[in-house]
Design a protein around this motif. Structure first.
Motif, PDB file in Angstrom:
ATOM      1  N   LEU A   1       0.794  -1.236   0.000  1.00  0.00           N
ATOM      2  CA  LEU A   1       0.000   0.000   0.000  1.00  0.00           C
ATOM      3  C   LEU A   1       0.831   1.293   0.000  1.00  0.00           C
ATOM      4  CD1 LEU A   1      -2.795  -0.851   2.595  1.00  0.00           C
ATOM      5  CD2 LEU A   1      -3.066  -0.788   0.160  1.00  0.00           C
TER       6      LEU A   1
ATOM      7  N   GLU B   1      -0.034   3.694  -2.997  1.00  0.00           N
ATOM      8  CA  GLU B   1      -1.315   4.407  -2.964  1.00  0.00           C
ATOM      9  C   GLU B   1      -1.339   5.458  -1.866  1.00  0.00           C
ATOM     10  OE1 GLU B   1      -3.859   4.599  -0.753  1.00  0.00           O
ATOM     11  OE2 GLU B   1      -3.306   3.091   0.720  1.00  0.00           O
TER      12      GLU B   1
ATOM     13  N   VAL C   1      -5.013  -1.243  -5.310  1.00  0.00           N
ATOM     14  CA  VAL C   1      -4.089  -2.264  -4.825  1.00  0.00           C
ATOM     15  C   VAL C   1      -4.877  -3.531  -4.482  1.00  0.00           C
ATOM     16  CG1 VAL C   1      -2.262  -2.774  -3.177  1.00  0.00           C
ATOM     17  CG2 VAL C   1      -2.681  -0.429  -3.843  1.00  0.00           C
TER      18      VAL C   1
ATOM     19  N   TYR D   1      -7.130  -1.592  -1.502  1.00  0.00           N
ATOM     20  CA  TYR D   1      -7.306  -0.137  -1.572  1.00  0.00           C
ATOM     21  C   TYR D   1      -7.857   0.247  -2.922  1.00  0.00           C
ATOM     22  CZ  TYR D   1      -6.792   4.791  -1.763  1.00  0.00           C
ATOM     23  OH  TYR D   1      -7.099   6.105  -1.894  1.00  0.00           O
TER      24      TYR D   1
END
Lengths: 74, 263
Positions: free
Chosen positions: A55, A58, A68, B21
């Motif tokens: 992550l 991002e 992701v 995400y």
């Protein structure tokens, strides 16, 4: 040991090539493409298949264009 | 670098069930007008992630400032109001008093909050208005091409201080968080930065905490973000992040400035 398989999808048309994700990536998965997008920016691409889905890219991306994925395999 | 060939995605991993995400749904699809590498984008994203997590999209009202983030209402899919230059805290006060059950936040830069709007800001804080102030401190006036702001560091070169800011004639940079923390009516004041992944995680926690306090109606909260401005600092985005880490956070020390109950 559980292994984490990650992947990223970058919306290249909104990328501005600021290179922050490249610096944030611990695996050197991302690099700047020699090609340009419609707005004339060199965009970020995935150049290695070693993403862990950590992550980091991002988190630092100002445009919120990186999606992701992470799959944990035993 | 010879290996610059795009690697195709792994279809075993790229499936909806493995998404960890994706772009918050309250952030619109419109491309941001900010320069590449600007901290505004990260803060917009964090704010909307927190709004999504708390599920308050229909209960939150934002006040957009004048400055680089003047079009913030285009990117946040929530109710927004544009305020005159520096008057976001005054407008936010009015909205909160008319609709006390709504969450109210203002989103302001340093030229807006610390220069022309300092009176509104201090008095809103002094009254303990129950709202959140998101303050982006990037040390220059970004929209008008990088003039000296009250928060410009000593000896920092801007278009109006070509020989660096001389503290003898131009004074010292304003630490807004410490200034407002002295007022007894303020509740939670913190300073965060967004220059690397770790600091972004911390910044998101601080924003979440501030909005939780708003939910409980605790009082005036401010989250200051030490941001970068690559274009007007005449740096690449990476150099500007380094500058934030080495210079900005030396003067603007990152961390909670005022927490409930004192520290």
């Amino acid at each position: 040991m559980a292994k984490s398989l990650g992947d990223i999808v970058i919306n290249i048309e909104k990328c501005k090539g600021c290179e922050l994700c490249i610096a944030a990536c611990p695996m050197e998965t991302i690099a700047l493409s020699p090609k340009i997008n419609q707005k004339g920016y060199h965009y970020a691409i995935k150049v290695q298949d070693n993403c862990t889905g950590c992550l980091n890219c991002e988190l630092v991306c100002p445009e919120a264009i990186i999606t992701v994925y992470r799959k944990i395999v035993k | 670098m010879s290996n610059l060939v795009e690697v195709p995605v792994n279809p075993e991993v790229v499936q909806d069930q493995f998404v960890v995400y994706k772009k918050p749904k309250t952030l619109t699809d419109k491309p941001l007008h900010y320069c590449p590498g600007c901290a505004h984008g990260v803060v917009h994203k964090l704010l909307m992630e927190v709004v999504d997590e708390m599920d308050i999209q229909d209960k939150i009202i934002g006040v957009a400032p004048v400055g680089c983030s003047v079009f913030a209402y285009d990117y946040m899919n929530i109710d927004m109001q544009e305020a005159a230059h520096g008057r976001a805290c005054a407008v936010g006060t009015a909205i909160k008093r008319m609709m006390p059950d709504k969450f109210v936040f203002t989103y302001q830069g340093d030229g807006d909050l610390a220069a022309i709007g300092i009176a509104e800001t201090i008095h809103a804080a002094n009254r303990g208005e129950n709202m959140l102030v998101v303050f982006i401190n990037n040390a220059v006036y970004g929209m008008t091409s990088g003039q000296m702001a009250p928060t410009t560091l000593p000896d920092m070169v801007t278009t109006t201080t070509p020989f660096g800011r001389d503290v003898k004639t131009m004074g010292y940079p304003l630490r807004m968080s410490e200034l407002l923390a002295q007022l007894p009516a303020t509740y939670y004041i913190t300073r965060q930065s967004v220059h690397n992944a770790v600091s972004v995680r911390k910044a998101k926690k601080a924003l979440r905490q501030a909005l939780e306090y708003q939910k409980e109606g605790k009082g005036f909260c401010m989250v200051e973000f030490v941001g970068n401005c690559p274009s007007n600092w005449r740096m690449t985005p990476l150099e500007s992040q380094k500058f934030v880490e080495e210079k900005m956070t030396q003067y603007y020390v990152v961390g909670d400035v005022k927490v409930p109950g004192g520290k």
